[in-house]
Design an enzyme around this catalytic site. Structure first.
Site, PDB file in Angstrom:
ATOM      1  N   THR A 145       0.827  -1.217   0.000  1.00 45.45           N
ATOM      2  CA  THR A 145       0.000   0.000   0.000  1.00 45.45           C
ATOM      3  C   THR A 145       0.859   1.265   0.000  1.00 45.45           C
ATOM      4  OG1 THR A 145      -1.751  -1.098   1.233  1.00 45.45           O
ATOM      5  CG2 THR A 145      -1.731   1.299   1.298  1.00 45.45           C
ATOM      6  N   VAL A 224      10.280   5.060   6.373  1.00 42.94           N
ATOM      7  CA  VAL A 224       8.943   5.220   6.967  1.00 42.94           C
ATOM      8  C   VAL A 224       8.399   3.843   7.352  1.00 42.94           C
ATOM      9  CG1 VAL A 224       8.361   7.404   5.841  1.00 42.94           C
ATOM     10  CG2 VAL A 224       7.898   5.243   4.646  1.00 42.94           C
ATOM     11  N   ALA A 225       9.297   2.837   7.424  1.00 46.51           N
ATOM     12  CA  ALA A 225       8.858   1.459   7.686  1.00 46.51           C
ATOM     13  C   ALA A 225       8.957   1.143   9.181  1.00 46.51           C
ATOM     14  CB  ALA A 225       9.675   0.497   6.841  1.00 46.51           C
ATOM     15  N   ARG A 226      10.120   0.640   9.597  1.00 51.88           N
ATOM     16  CA  ARG A 226      10.396   0.388  11.004  1.00 51.88           C
ATOM     17  C   ARG A 226      11.879   0.649  11.233  1.00 51.88           C
ATOM     18  NH1 ARG A 226       5.776   0.690  11.956  1.00 51.88           N
ATOM     19  NH2 ARG A 226       4.369  -0.812  12.924  1.00 51.88           N
ATOM     20  N   ASP A 250      11.186   8.575   9.914  1.00 55.12           N
ATOM     21  CA  ASP A 250       9.979   8.633  10.768  1.00 55.12           C
ATOM     22  C   ASP A 250      10.039   7.580  11.866  1.00 55.12           C
ATOM     23  OD1 ASP A 250       7.364   9.720  11.338  1.00 55.12           O
ATOM     24  OD2 ASP A 250       6.486   7.871  10.534  1.00 55.12           O
ATOM     25  N   GLU A 255      12.308   4.186  20.159  1.00 54.06           N
ATOM     26  CA  GLU A 255      11.364   5.305  20.108  1.00 54.06           C
ATOM     27  C   GLU A 255      10.761   5.528  21.489  1.00 54.06           C
ATOM     28  OE1 GLU A 255       8.536   4.523  16.976  1.00 54.06           O
ATOM     29  OE2 GLU A 255      10.107   4.278  15.488  1.00 54.06           O
ATOM     30  N   HIS A 274       7.576   9.333  14.405  1.00 54.19           N
ATOM     31  CA  HIS A 274       6.704   8.218  14.029  1.00 54.19           C
ATOM     32  C   HIS A 274       5.253   8.684  13.881  1.00 54.19           C
ATOM     33  CE1 HIS A 274       6.214   3.566  14.169  1.00 54.19           C
ATOM     34  NE2 HIS A 274       5.316   4.118  13.370  1.00 54.19           N
TER      35      HIS A 274
HETATM   36  P1  NDP Z   1       1.919  -3.969   2.829  1.00 51.59           P
HETATM   37  O1  NDP Z   1       1.800  -5.305   3.415  1.00 51.59           O
HETATM   38  O2  NDP Z   1       0.810  -3.441   1.989  1.00 51.59           O
HETATM   39  O3  NDP Z   1       3.253  -3.892   1.940  1.00 51.59           O
HETATM   40  C1  NDP Z   1       4.474  -4.463   2.299  1.00 51.59           C
HETATM   41  C2  NDP Z   1       5.209  -4.810   1.012  1.00 51.59           C
HETATM   42  O4  NDP Z   1       6.533  -5.206   1.328  1.00 51.59           O
HETATM   43  C3  NDP Z   1       4.554  -5.937   0.257  1.00 51.59           C
HETATM   44  O5  NDP Z   1       4.072  -5.456  -0.961  1.00 51.59           O
HETATM   45  C4  NDP Z   1       5.665  -6.965   0.062  1.00 51.59           C
HETATM   46  O6  NDP Z   1       5.667  -7.326  -1.325  1.00 51.59           O
HETATM   47  C5  NDP Z   1       6.933  -6.219   0.417  1.00 51.59           C
HETATM   48  N1  NDP Z   1       7.923  -7.059   1.094  1.00 51.59           N
HETATM   49  C6  NDP Z   1       7.738  -7.888   2.139  1.00 51.59           C
HETATM   50  N2  NDP Z   1       8.899  -8.467   2.489  1.00 51.59           N
HETATM   51  C7  NDP Z   1       9.828  -7.981   1.650  1.00 51.59           C
HETATM   52  C8  NDP Z   1      11.231  -8.195   1.508  1.00 51.59           C
HETATM   53  N3  NDP Z   1      11.906  -9.048   2.292  1.00 51.59           N
HETATM   54  N4  NDP Z   1      11.886  -7.494   0.547  1.00 51.59           N
HETATM   55  C9  NDP Z   1      11.223  -6.649  -0.260  1.00 51.59           C
HETATM   56  N5  NDP Z   1       9.897  -6.415  -0.181  1.00 51.59           N
HETATM   57  C10 NDP Z   1       9.218  -7.081   0.767  1.00 51.59           C
HETATM   58  O7  NDP Z   1       2.198  -2.978   4.025  1.00 51.59           O
HETATM   59  P2  NDP Z   1       2.019  -1.381   4.086  1.00 51.59           P
HETATM   60  O8  NDP Z   1       2.477  -0.780   2.821  1.00 51.59           O
HETATM   61  O9  NDP Z   1       0.672  -1.056   4.590  1.00 51.59           O
HETATM   62  O10 NDP Z   1       3.041  -1.040   5.279  1.00 51.59           O
HETATM   63  C11 NDP Z   1       4.402  -1.415   5.176  1.00 51.59           C
HETATM   64  C12 NDP Z   1       5.098  -1.248   6.510  1.00 51.59           C
HETATM   65  O11 NDP Z   1       5.221   0.141   6.802  1.00 51.59           O
HETATM   66  C13 NDP Z   1       4.345  -1.835   7.705  1.00 51.59           C
HETATM   67  O12 NDP Z   1       4.666  -3.204   7.882  1.00 51.59           O
HETATM   68  C14 NDP Z   1       4.789  -0.968   8.859  1.00 51.59           C
HETATM   69  O13 NDP Z   1       5.871  -1.555   9.533  1.00 51.59           O
HETATM   70  C15 NDP Z   1       5.210   0.338   8.217  1.00 51.59           C
HETATM   71  N6  NDP Z   1       4.262   1.416   8.509  1.00 51.59           N
HETATM   72  C16 NDP Z   1       4.745   2.580   9.060  1.00 51.59           C
HETATM   73  C17 NDP Z   1       3.895   3.626   9.314  1.00 51.59           C
HETATM   74  C18 NDP Z   1       4.405   4.890   9.894  1.00 51.59           C
HETATM   75  O14 NDP Z   1       3.688   5.534  10.628  1.00 51.59           O
HETATM   76  N7  NDP Z   1       5.616   5.308   9.584  1.00 51.59           N
HETATM   77  C19 NDP Z   1       2.450   3.541   9.052  1.00 51.59           C
HETATM   78  C20 NDP Z   1       2.050   2.296   8.443  1.00 51.59           C
HETATM   79  C21 NDP Z   1       2.946   1.290   8.191  1.00 51.59           C
HETATM   80  P3  NDP Z   1       6.092  -8.819  -1.734  1.00 51.59           P
HETATM   81  O15 NDP Z   1       5.162  -9.734  -0.998  1.00 51.59           O
HETATM   82  O16 NDP Z   1       5.964  -8.860  -3.219  1.00 51.59           O
HETATM   83  O17 NDP Z   1       7.495  -8.933  -1.275  1.00 51.59           O
HETATM   84  C1  7N6 Z   2       0.002   4.428  14.283  1.00 53.62           C
HETATM   85  C2  7N6 Z   2       1.079   3.451  13.925  1.00 53.62           C
HETATM   86  C3  7N6 Z   2       1.719   1.289  11.532  1.00 53.62           C
HETATM   87  O1  7N6 Z   2       2.358   0.268  11.499  1.00 53.62           O
HETATM   88  O2  7N6 Z   2       3.405   2.282  12.845  1.00 53.62           O
HETATM   89  C4  7N6 Z   2       2.376   2.532  12.002  1.00 53.62           C
HETATM   90  O3  7N6 Z   2       0.553   1.361  11.110  1.00 53.62           O
HETATM   91  C5  7N6 Z   2       1.392   3.529  12.477  1.00 53.62           C
HETATM   92  C6  7N6 Z   2      -1.351   3.840  14.216  1.00 53.62           C
END
Ligand code: NDP
Ligand code: 7N6
Length: 308
Positions: A145, A224-226, A250, A255, A274
């Site tokens: 996403t 912006v992941a972890r 982020d 944290e 974050h």
């Molecule tokens: P999704 O599950 O939609 O997307 C994660 C993507 O990562 C998938 O499309 C997957 O594709 C890919 N992926 C998984 N493992 C690997 C790998 N080893 N190497 C490369 N690509 C990989 O999650 P979101 O987009 O909703 O969120 C992603 C992450 O962002 C969350 O897990 C969370 O930790 C973090 N996050 C942070 C926020 C913030 O506030 N900063 C808010 C929301 C989320 P494929 O299966 O093809 O590999």
């Molecule tokens: C606030 C946390 C997530 O993984 O860390 C982010 O969604 C956001 C709800």
């Protein structure tokens, strides 16, 4: 299947005012009630929560109000036969716009101008410092996403977008996809490397010394992941030694970011607390997901975003 009660665990308060969140369930077919720790649950209960708690394993279904569910023990949920759902699918614009904020600032210098504004200083950057993100290459690592939302925005701004994911499912706006084992090929020509992968054993420390050495010396990292997806000590060293240019972060290994972190002092590092997902309608976005799954649970359909 029976579902009698929706509990909202008070840990949601980390990101949503609790009353607004409970009120968002006015329309749902079962009662919603705020709870604290130590409550007993049974299979007819659903819980919406930010943090994991051991007692949730007695409920019928648990919804994590975050996309990243790395703090939940999915094996324990599988073993207990309790459904766990997460909140992926709603963070494209919020986190995507923060990632673009970081990239645009690192190119157009918003962060530097504000630094100097704080000193009432009419600062002019060196001639060769500003650039445009247009025509620059960005590598988006993780194309779910959030990654897709960033890719389409970067494409719209005229960037050359490449990406990394395990599957070969194409993504709009992404001109070339790389397998994770070709990470170095994917990042070596990029001006920005953007991390949008979940935190898993495979992604921990994904960017470390070797990757910073492979990157361009004028490249920046956007995380912006972890936090643990980047080796933070290696990142600080890479920026200090001019192996790379900067970062927009982020998320952090610890944290809130500790007061003594060297990241605070780096001019070309932008830190946000974050809050990538922050929006004044987060409670409504989450409620939509939960309400849809209450409906599915009650009609015996497969739950959306089920992760265990
Ligand atoms: P999704 O599950 O939609 O997307 C994660 C993507 O990562 C998938 O499309 C997957 O594709 C890919 N992926 C998984 N493992 C690997 C790998 N080893 N190497 C490369 N690509 C990989 O999650 P979101 O987009 O909703 O969120 C992603 C992450 O962002 C969350 O897990 C969370 O930790 C973090 N996050 C942070 C926020 C913030 O506030 N900063 C808010 C929301 C989320 P494929 O299966 O093809 O590999
Ligand atoms: C606030 C946390 C997530 O993984 O860390 C982010 O969604 C956001 C709800």
């Amino acid at each position: 299947t029976e579902l009698d009660q929706l509990y909202v665990h008070e840990s949601v308060e980390n990101v949503i005012p609790r009353d607004a969140f409970v009120d968002a369930f006015d329309e749902v077919s079962i009662p919603a009630e705020l709870v604290g720790d130590g409550r007993e649950y049974d299979a007819s209960d659903a819980v919406a929560t930010y943090a994991p708690r051991p007692e949730f394993l007695d409920a019928g279904w648990v919804h994590c109000i975050r996309a990243g569910y790395d703090e939940f023990d999915t094996d324990a949920y599988d073993a207990a036969g309790v459904a766990l759902t997460n909140s992926s699918g709603i963070h494209g614009s919020t986190v995507g716009e923060l990632a673009l904020t970081f990239m645009l600032s690192l190119a157009r210098l918003g962060h530097r101008y504000r630094d100097h504004q704080n000193e009432r200083n009419w600062w002019e950057p060196p001639y060769d410092r500003p650039f445009t993100i247009e025509n620059e290459r960005v590598c988006v690592v993780g194309l779910g996403t959030i990654g897709e939302a960033i890719a389409t925005r970067c494409d719209a701004l005229g960037m050359d977008v490449v990406g990394v994911r395990r599957s070969d499912e194409p993504v709009p706006g992404v001109s070339e996809l790389f397998d994770p084992d070709r990470l170095h090929d994917a990042i070596e020509n990029a001006r920005f490397v953007v991390l949008t992968v979940p935190h898993t054993p495979e992604t921990e420390g994904l960017l470390s010394d070797e990757e910073f050495a492979a990157m361009r010396d004028d490249a920046s990292v956007i995380n912006v992941a972890r936090g643990p997806v980047v080796d933070e000590e290696a990142l600080v060293a890479a920026i200090r030694n001019d192996r790379i240019a900067g970062a927009g972060l982020d998320v952090f290994e610890t944290e809130p970011l500790p007061d003594d972190s060297p990241l605070w002092d780096l001019d070309e590092v932008i830190i946000s607390p974050h809050k990538g997902s922050a929006t004044n309608r987060y409670h409504l976005d989450i409620a939509d997901l939960v309400v849809e799954n209450v409906r599915r649970y009650q009609s015996g359909d497969i739950l959306k975003n089920r992760v265990a």
